[in-house]
Design a protein around this motif. Structure first.
Motif, PDB file in Angstrom:
ATOM      1  N   THR A   1       0.835  -1.190   0.000  1.00  0.00           N
ATOM      2  CA  THR A   1       0.000   0.000   0.000  1.00  0.00           C
ATOM      3  C   THR A   1       0.875   1.247   0.000  1.00  0.00           C
ATOM      4  N   PRO A   2       0.613   2.190  -0.873  1.00  0.00           N
ATOM      5  CA  PRO A   2       1.474   3.371  -0.969  1.00  0.00           C
ATOM      6  C   PRO A   2       1.380   4.234   0.288  1.00  0.00           C
ATOM      7  N   ALA A   3       2.499   4.763   0.703  1.00  0.00           N
ATOM      8  CA  ALA A   3       2.508   5.614   1.888  1.00  0.00           C
ATOM      9  C   ALA A   3       2.325   7.077   1.511  1.00  0.00           C
ATOM     10  N   ASN A   4       2.968   7.518   0.451  1.00  0.00           N
ATOM     11  CA  ASN A   4       2.915   8.936   0.097  1.00  0.00           C
ATOM     12  C   ASN A   4       2.485   9.176  -1.344  1.00  0.00           C
ATOM     13  N   ASP A   5       2.630   8.174  -2.202  1.00  0.00           N
ATOM     14  CA  ASP A   5       2.310   8.388  -3.597  1.00  0.00           C
ATOM     15  C   ASP A   5       0.814   8.265  -3.836  1.00  0.00           C
ATOM     16  N   ARG A   6       0.409   8.463  -5.071  1.00  0.00           N
ATOM     17  CA  ARG A   6      -1.002   8.408  -5.409  1.00  0.00           C
ATOM     18  C   ARG A   6      -1.564   6.995  -5.294  1.00  0.00           C
ATOM     19  N   LEU A   7      -2.807   6.934  -4.922  1.00  0.00           N
ATOM     20  CA  LEU A   7      -3.539   5.672  -4.895  1.00  0.00           C
ATOM     21  C   LEU A   7      -4.039   5.391  -6.305  1.00  0.00           C
ATOM     22  N   VAL A   8      -3.693   4.245  -6.856  1.00  0.00           N
ATOM     23  CA  VAL A   8      -4.130   3.881  -8.202  1.00  0.00           C
ATOM     24  C   VAL A   8      -5.417   3.073  -8.093  1.00  0.00           C
ATOM     25  N   LEU A   9      -6.461   3.556  -8.744  1.00  0.00           N
ATOM     26  CA  LEU A   9      -7.790   2.959  -8.639  1.00  0.00           C
ATOM     27  C   LEU A   9      -8.211   2.341  -9.966  1.00  0.00           C
ATOM     28  N   ALA A  10      -8.984   1.265  -9.861  1.00  0.00           N
ATOM     29  CA  ALA A  10      -9.684   0.700 -11.007  1.00  0.00           C
ATOM     30  C   ALA A  10     -11.169   0.954 -10.794  1.00  0.00           C
ATOM     31  N   MET A  11     -11.787   1.664 -11.716  1.00  0.00           N
ATOM     32  CA  MET A  11     -13.213   1.947 -11.629  1.00  0.00           C
ATOM     33  C   MET A  11     -13.976   0.819 -12.318  1.00  0.00           C
TER      34      MET A  11
ATOM     35  N   LEU B   1     -11.263  -1.528 -20.222  1.00  0.00           N
ATOM     36  CA  LEU B   1     -11.617  -2.937 -20.328  1.00  0.00           C
ATOM     37  C   LEU B   1     -13.124  -3.108 -20.228  1.00  0.00           C
ATOM     38  N   GLN B   2     -13.661  -4.118 -20.904  1.00  0.00           N
ATOM     39  CA  GLN B   2     -15.046  -4.500 -20.674  1.00  0.00           C
ATOM     40  C   GLN B   2     -15.155  -5.514 -19.540  1.00  0.00           C
ATOM     41  N   ASP B   3     -14.144  -6.325 -19.352  1.00  0.00           N
ATOM     42  CA  ASP B   3     -14.126  -7.361 -18.323  1.00  0.00           C
ATOM     43  C   ASP B   3     -13.113  -6.975 -17.251  1.00  0.00           C
ATOM     44  N   PHE B   4     -13.606  -6.619 -16.068  1.00  0.00           N
ATOM     45  CA  PHE B   4     -12.709  -6.118 -15.028  1.00  0.00           C
ATOM     46  C   PHE B   4     -11.727  -7.181 -14.544  1.00  0.00           C
ATOM     47  N   ARG B   5     -12.002  -8.456 -14.781  1.00  0.00           N
ATOM     48  CA  ARG B   5     -11.103  -9.515 -14.324  1.00  0.00           C
ATOM     49  C   ARG B   5      -9.723  -9.409 -14.963  1.00  0.00           C
ATOM     50  N   GLU B   6      -9.651  -8.802 -16.129  1.00  0.00           N
ATOM     51  CA  GLU B   6      -8.364  -8.644 -16.798  1.00  0.00           C
ATOM     52  C   GLU B   6      -7.455  -7.657 -16.062  1.00  0.00           C
ATOM     53  N   MET B   7      -8.038  -6.867 -15.192  1.00  0.00           N
ATOM     54  CA  MET B   7      -7.274  -5.897 -14.416  1.00  0.00           C
ATOM     55  C   MET B   7      -6.669  -6.515 -13.159  1.00  0.00           C
ATOM     56  N   LEU B   8      -7.207  -7.629 -12.690  1.00  0.00           N
ATOM     57  CA  LEU B   8      -6.888  -8.126 -11.359  1.00  0.00           C
ATOM     58  C   LEU B   8      -5.431  -8.530 -11.185  1.00  0.00           C
ATOM     59  N   THR B   9      -4.752  -8.905 -12.249  1.00  0.00           N
ATOM     60  CA  THR B   9      -3.356  -9.324 -12.137  1.00  0.00           C
ATOM     61  C   THR B   9      -2.373  -8.163 -12.237  1.00  0.00           C
ATOM     62  N   ASP B  10      -2.864  -6.959 -12.402  1.00  0.00           N
ATOM     63  CA  ASP B  10      -1.983  -5.789 -12.519  1.00  0.00           C
ATOM     64  C   ASP B  10      -1.607  -5.297 -11.114  1.00  0.00           C
ATOM     65  N   ALA B  11      -0.354  -5.495 -10.751  1.00  0.00           N
ATOM     66  CA  ALA B  11       0.101  -5.150  -9.405  1.00  0.00           C
ATOM     67  C   ALA B  11       0.145  -3.649  -9.154  1.00  0.00           C
ATOM     68  N   SER B  12       0.001  -2.832 -10.186  1.00  0.00           N
ATOM     69  CA  SER B  12       0.034  -1.383  -9.977  1.00  0.00           C
ATOM     70  C   SER B  12      -1.267  -0.852  -9.401  1.00  0.00           C
ATOM     71  N   VAL B  13      -2.342  -1.649  -9.455  1.00  0.00           N
ATOM     72  CA  VAL B  13      -3.649  -1.204  -8.959  1.00  0.00           C
ATOM     73  C   VAL B  13      -3.743  -1.471  -7.464  1.00  0.00           C
ATOM     74  N   ASP B  14      -4.001  -0.417  -6.704  1.00  0.00           N
ATOM     75  CA  ASP B  14      -4.118  -0.536  -5.253  1.00  0.00           C
ATOM     76  C   ASP B  14      -5.519  -0.914  -4.801  1.00  0.00           C
ATOM     77  N   ALA B  15      -6.528  -0.338  -5.454  1.00  0.00           N
ATOM     78  CA  ALA B  15      -7.900  -0.520  -4.977  1.00  0.00           C
ATOM     79  C   ALA B  15      -8.872  -0.454  -6.142  1.00  0.00           C
TER      80      ALA B  15
END
Length: 456
Positions: A36-46, A99-113
């Motif tokens: 979890t980032p301490a000071n940098d931006r939180l990367v979100l998947a909508m 993406l149309q299918d959000f599951r394709e995002m789940l393996t991306d380690a850059s996404v925090d939340a």
């Protein structure tokens, strides 16, 4: 359904399983996701960026300056270009992936939340999958379609040590914290009756013919865990009033008031629930009630809920506890909570409506008046989520609290669908006692491959 052991709920041993036969491989070890980032931006998947809540949440998080949208996940690709362009303009030109299918995002380690703003029949499953992939979750209410999957989502959050915030903003409103302190200090005396009123307009609708879905829409994915059926525009736009997709106005708006009332009263599980209601005012095809009266029995108090979805407005302007004053674009959105104590009565309004306390003087002047019109608690609720993600502290509207409040809605709807039958609740298991017909509505039959399974 087999008996669920309360110890299974509390030991957090992770007996929950979510089977997903298709789509991206889910990370088996969430700790492989970046810290979890301490000071940098939180990367979100909508997940869901439609013209309603999803897009509004995205803009709200971007306004903070410490959040970045890395993914736009929406089954309607017609929204992708529009949203990506707007979000990029608000985050220094950095364009989200679409993406149309959000599951394709789940393996991306850059996404925090992930921010889940789909229709509610997807909420629990999307939350579970994101937790398994090591993502924290902000999930809009209502957080579940049924009692059983709501508990499964709680267990997933606990097993994978994820932050999971539910979008019940009342729990982050400063004026509600003040009301809570007032009650905890005993200034209202013992409270044995709490009444909740819901008068938000929701029009009926009529079925049109089934048709082919729009070419930009992945209808199979949108339908997800619900029973398989052909595309119908009525489903796509009126899902709030269809049992396969939602729980009516009590689940969509009433949950806000019920959650706030339960928090203020300091109660958890009811011992008994009964609810009567139906569709009395219209002749359309909506399935969920337009009118409901529910009673929840707790050891120390009675909580009631009264709903009408066709009234023009709650005309109680003498005390100012209304919603429409700060939301002129929702002129028929009116709610109210009344807490009756030994020393007075507290009137509470949601969405910036504030609260007031009256005793018994003839002049009707409030003895306490805490109104903060315009201070809608959406920004502090997002602030609380971001803080929780970075600090790893439980958020104000933790998924466990959200689940217990949603159980009130589910129990009431089950009783209503069974003709107003009184349900007896086991607080140790959350199940309905001695009523197999009611337990048939405790969970749903899931459509493959969108299945919430019981065992890993």
């Amino acid at each position: 359904m087999s008996e669920i052991n309360r110890r299974r709920f509390l030991d957090r041993t992770g007996k929950t399983a979510i089977g997903f036969a298709a789509g991206a491989t889910i990370l088996a070890n969430p700790r492989s996701v970046r810290a979890t980032p301490a000071n940098d931006r939180l990367v979100l998947a909508m997940i869901g960026v439609g013209p309603g809540r999803g897009h509004s949440l995205a803009l709200g998080f971007l306004e903070r300056g410490d959040c970045e949208i890395g993914y736009i996940c929406d089954v309607n690709r017609a929204l992708h270009e529009l949203r990506a362009t707007e979000y990029a303009s608000r985050q220094g030109g950095k364009r989200p992936k679409c993406l149309q299918d959000f599951r394709e995002m789940l393996t991306d380690a850059s996404v925090d939340a992930a921010v889940v703003a789909t229709p509610p029949h997807w909420h629990a499953l999307a939350t579970i999958l994101c937790c398994r992939a090591g993502k924290d979750v902000y999930c809009e209410k209502p957080q579940s379609h049924n009692c059983w999957e709501g508990r499964q989502a709680v267990e997933a959050a606990r097993k994978y040590e994820r932050i999971a915030q539910i979008g019940t903003q009342n729990r982050s409103a400063p004026y509600n914290f003040a009301a809570k302190r007032y009650l905890e200090q005993g200034k209202l005396g013992r409270v044995h009756l709490c009444r909740v009123f819901e008068q938000c307009y929701e029009a009926d609708f009529s079925w049109g013919p089934d048709s082919d879905p729009p070419g930009t829409l992945d209808w199979n994915m949108w339908n997800g865990p619900a029973p398989e059926r052909l595309y119908n525009k009525a489903i796509h736009t009126q899902w709030r009033q269809l049992w396969d997709y939602a729980g009516g106005q009590m689940a969509y708006q009433g949950i806000h008031q019920l959650d706030l009332a339960r928090w203020l009263c300091g109660v958890d599980y009811p011992s008994g629930v009964y609810c009567s209601g139906g569709r009395f005012n219209t002749q359309g095809d909506a399935e969920t009630p337009d009118t409901q009266l529910a009673v929840f029995e707790f050891p120390q108090l009675i909580l009631s809920y009264e709903q009408t979805v066709y009234t023009p407005y709650m005309l109680r302007s003498d005390d100012g506890i209304r919603n429409g004053d700060i939301f002129p674009h929702w002129p028929q959105n009116a709610t109210r909570i009344e807490l009756y104590g030994e020393l007075g009565v507290m009137y509470m309004g949601r969405m910036g409506g504030g609260w007031q306390v009256y005793v018994r003087p003839k002049d009707r002047a409030p003895v306490v008046k805490d109104q903060m019109y315009g201070r809608y608690p959406d920004p502090p609720h997002k602030e609380n989520f971001v803080h929780a993600v970075k600090s790893r502290q439980r958020p104000n509207a933790d998924i466990e609290e959200g689940h217990r409040s949603m159980l009130l809605v589910h129990y009431a709807n089950i009783s209503c669908r069974l003709g107003g039958r009184k349900l007896r609740i086991d607080p140790q298991t959350e199940q309905i006692l001695d009523d197999p017909e009611a337990m048939n509505l405790f969970r749903r039959a899931y459509r493959q491959p969108w299945v919430v399974e019981e065992n890993m």
